[in-house]
Scaffold this active site. Structure first.
Site, PDB file in Angstrom:
ATOM      1  N   TYR A 141       0.811  -1.210   0.000  1.00 40.00           N
ATOM      2  CA  TYR A 141       0.000   0.000   0.000  1.00 40.00           C
ATOM      3  C   TYR A 141       0.849   1.265   0.000  1.00 40.00           C
ATOM      4  O   TYR A 141       0.429   2.290  -0.503  1.00 40.00           O
ATOM      5  CB  TYR A 141      -0.903   0.034   1.239  1.00 40.00           C
ATOM      6  CG  TYR A 141      -2.145  -0.800   1.147  1.00 40.00           C
ATOM      7  CD1 TYR A 141      -2.072  -2.173   0.932  1.00 40.00           C
ATOM      8  CD2 TYR A 141      -3.403  -0.227   1.288  1.00 40.00           C
ATOM      9  CE1 TYR A 141      -3.213  -2.947   0.870  1.00 40.00           C
ATOM     10  CE2 TYR A 141      -4.559  -1.003   1.227  1.00 40.00           C
ATOM     11  CZ  TYR A 141      -4.454  -2.356   1.014  1.00 40.00           C
ATOM     12  OH  TYR A 141      -5.587  -3.115   0.955  1.00 40.00           O
ATOM     13  N   LYS A 190       4.139 -15.335   3.129  1.00 36.27           N
ATOM     14  CA  LYS A 190       4.395 -16.110   1.914  1.00 36.27           C
ATOM     15  C   LYS A 190       5.917 -16.270   1.839  1.00 36.27           C
ATOM     16  O   LYS A 190       6.572 -15.855   0.868  1.00 36.27           O
ATOM     17  CB  LYS A 190       3.806 -15.367   0.694  1.00 36.27           C
ATOM     18  CG  LYS A 190       3.831 -16.141  -0.599  1.00 36.27           C
ATOM     19  CD  LYS A 190       2.820 -17.271  -0.667  1.00 36.27           C
ATOM     20  CE  LYS A 190       3.000 -18.084  -1.949  1.00 36.27           C
ATOM     21  NZ  LYS A 190       2.175 -19.316  -1.965  1.00 36.27           N
ATOM     22  N   ASP A 222      -1.773 -18.680   1.255  1.00 36.51           N
ATOM     23  CA  ASP A 222      -2.706 -19.478   0.443  1.00 36.51           C
ATOM     24  C   ASP A 222      -3.360 -20.561   1.299  1.00 36.51           C
ATOM     25  O   ASP A 222      -4.572 -20.775   1.262  1.00 36.51           O
ATOM     26  CB  ASP A 222      -2.026 -20.057  -0.812  1.00 36.51           C
ATOM     27  CG  ASP A 222      -0.679 -20.700  -0.535  1.00 36.51           C
ATOM     28  OD1 ASP A 222      -0.167 -20.584   0.608  1.00 36.51           O
ATOM     29  OD2 ASP A 222      -0.124 -21.330  -1.449  1.00 36.51           O
ATOM     30  N   ASP A 246      -5.945  -7.323   4.366  1.00 34.51           N
ATOM     31  CA  ASP A 246      -7.101  -6.753   3.677  1.00 34.51           C
ATOM     32  C   ASP A 246      -7.936  -7.877   3.072  1.00 34.51           C
ATOM     33  O   ASP A 246      -9.153  -7.939   3.244  1.00 34.51           O
ATOM     34  CB  ASP A 246      -6.618  -5.790   2.580  1.00 34.51           C
ATOM     35  CG  ASP A 246      -7.781  -5.213   1.793  1.00 34.51           C
ATOM     36  OD1 ASP A 246      -8.756  -4.773   2.431  1.00 34.51           O
ATOM     37  OD2 ASP A 246      -7.721  -5.226   0.546  1.00 34.51           O
ATOM     38  N   ASP A 250     -11.822  -9.690   4.591  1.00 32.73           N
ATOM     39  CA  ASP A 250     -13.071  -9.753   3.826  1.00 32.73           C
ATOM     40  C   ASP A 250     -13.540 -11.204   3.752  1.00 32.73           C
ATOM     41  O   ASP A 250     -14.714 -11.510   3.921  1.00 32.73           O
ATOM     42  CB  ASP A 250     -12.887  -9.212   2.395  1.00 32.73           C
ATOM     43  CG  ASP A 250     -13.291  -7.746   2.273  1.00 32.73           C
ATOM     44  OD1 ASP A 250     -13.008  -6.981   3.215  1.00 32.73           O
ATOM     45  OD2 ASP A 250     -13.880  -7.371   1.244  1.00 32.73           O
TER      46      ASP A 250
HETATM   47  C1  IPM Z   1     -10.220  -1.754   4.081  1.00 32.05           C
HETATM   48  C2  IPM Z   1     -10.501  -1.224   2.699  1.00 32.05           C
HETATM   49  C3  IPM Z   1      -9.374  -0.279   2.289  1.00 32.05           C
HETATM   50  C4  IPM Z   1      -8.070  -1.062   2.325  1.00 32.05           C
HETATM   51  C5  IPM Z   1      -9.594   0.364   0.896  1.00 32.05           C
HETATM   52  C6  IPM Z   1     -10.878   1.154   0.840  1.00 32.05           C
HETATM   53  C7  IPM Z   1      -8.423   1.208   0.473  1.00 32.05           C
HETATM   54  O1  IPM Z   1     -10.655  -2.266   1.802  1.00 32.05           O
HETATM   55  O2  IPM Z   1     -10.111  -0.956   5.026  1.00 32.05           O
HETATM   56  O3  IPM Z   1     -10.105  -2.972   4.236  1.00 32.05           O
HETATM   57  O4  IPM Z   1      -7.732  -1.756   1.362  1.00 32.05           O
HETATM   58  O5  IPM Z   1      -7.372  -0.977   3.335  1.00 32.05           O
HETATM   59 MG    MG Z   2     -10.638  -4.199   2.672  1.00 33.40          MG
END
Ligand code: IPM
Ligand code: MG
Length: 356
Positions: A141, A190, A222, A246, A250
């Site tokens: 990032y 990794k 993975d 990240d 999710d």
């Molecule tokens: C999160 C989001 C952010 C990230 C995006 C919106 C840049 O997905 O906070 O997880 O990738 O950190």
């Molecule tokens: Mg995210």
């Protein structure tokens, strides 16, 4: 008196934050606390209203507040902007970096009453209780990005950098967090391919000698992606670099029924920032449909981590649980025999339970 910076941002950000504020005000009443809220523009909304995604005044307000609550940032309206002007790159990432928020804590907890909301089988998800410790101000990032023309097209570069001290500080936090839980840390990397992961692994191994009471297990990312879905109960604390964190969080949200349930705390600096894990959901923005529970649970984390008010925090979590048990649901976690509610109705129900 606590001074709180409110950054509603884009999409569903404003509507879910209103509910979180409602719940905090109820908490203030119940526990004789006082909150002073100051709102400031951020993200696409700030681009439209002030010409910049992270105005200096917004940053200043955050710096002098006791805590920051963020709604969501970004949306299709600003996707066409050059990369460095997009709300994510121009507001969210600098906000994290400038406030020194190197750690993002994302608890992944499955409420018993939401088991059927998860697409996974009950036997698999039941009992899921994981704390993700995501590194937040390093890695891909923040490394150098480049684009150059070459014969036949272009060449794009992103750089994945970690230093020993960056790994040490996030690693320590993971070990300390595990000490208060089941004393188990999975470090995800990794290391079979990436040099940054090899440094990550060596550093975690060295740190572990200071935390002999905590068990450390290394896992490739993975494999971790598969294990999370196959056998989530094996995890207690998971620590990982920015991008892996990240993606995996999710994925892990599916274990809880919906990403609309996932709260987060970004810590490490003088002031901490609390935000739901989900994004701005532009498709349902402004329709009073979004699930406000991630935002509400985020302010519960704020009471716990920033203000050391475990009791108020527990009370919010219990209120949320009761609301779910009574069958009040937004669409993302709707189940048969439950009652569909709007964003504000859910907020009202949480307040009712809290004051009951
Ligand atoms: C999160 C989001 C952010 C990230 C995006 C919106 C840049 O997905 O906070 O997880 O990738 O950190
Ligand atoms: Mg995210």
């Amino acid at each position: 008196m606590y001074n709180i910076a409110l950054l509603p941002g884009d999409g569903i950000g404003p509507e879910i934050l209103s509910e979180a504020v409602k719940v905090l005000q109820a908490c203030a009443k119940k526990f004789s606390l006082a909150f002073e809220f100051s709102e400031a523009p951020v993200g696409g909304f700030a681009i439209d209203s002030c010409g910049h995604a992270l105005p200096e005044e917004t940053l200043e307000l955050c710096r002098k507040s006791d805590a920051v609550i963020l709604g969501a940032i970004g949306g299709p309206k600003w996707d066409h902007l050059p990369a460095e002007q997009r709300p994510e790159a121009a507001a969210l990432l600098p906000l994290r970096k400038k406030l020194g928020l190197f750690a993002n804590l994302r608890p992944v907890i499955l409420y018993e009453t939401l088991i059927k909301a998860s697409p996974l089988k009950r036997e698999i998800v039941q009992g899921t209780d994981i704390l993700f410790v995501r590194e937040l101000t390093g890695g891909l990032y923040f490394g150098e990005k480049k684009r150059v023309e070459i014969a036949g097209g272009e060449k794009a570069t992103d750089t994945l950098i970690y230093t020993t001290s960056e790994i040490e500080r996030i690693g320590r936090l993971a070990f300390e967090s595990a000490r208060k839980r089941k004393k188990l840390v999975h470090s995800i990397d990794k290391a079979n391919v990436l040099e940054s992961s090899r440094l990550w692994r060596e550093t975690m191994n060295r740190l572990q000698k200071e935390y002999v009471d905590v068990k450390l297990i290394h896992m490739y990312v993975d494999n971790a992606a598969m294990q999370l879905i196959n056998h989530p109960r094996q995890f207690d604390v998971i620590v990982t670099e920015n991008m892996f964190g990240d993606i995996l969080t999710d994925q892990a949200s599916v274990l809880t029924g919906s990403i609309g349930m996932l709260a987060s705390a970004s810590i490490g600096g003088k002031v901490a920032l609390y935000e739901p894990v989900h994004g701005s959901a532009p498709d349902i923005a402004g329709q009073n449909k979004a699930n406000p529970l991630a935002a509400i649970l985020s302010v519960s984390l704020m009471l716990r981590y920033s203000f050391n008010h475990a009791k108020a925090s527990d009370t919010i979590e219990t209120a949320v649980l009761r609301v779910l048990e009574k069958g009040y649901r937004t669409a993302d976690i709707m189940q048969r025999e439950c009652r569909i509610c709007s964003t504000s109705e859910i907020g009202n129900h949480v307040v009712e339970e809290l004051l009951a």
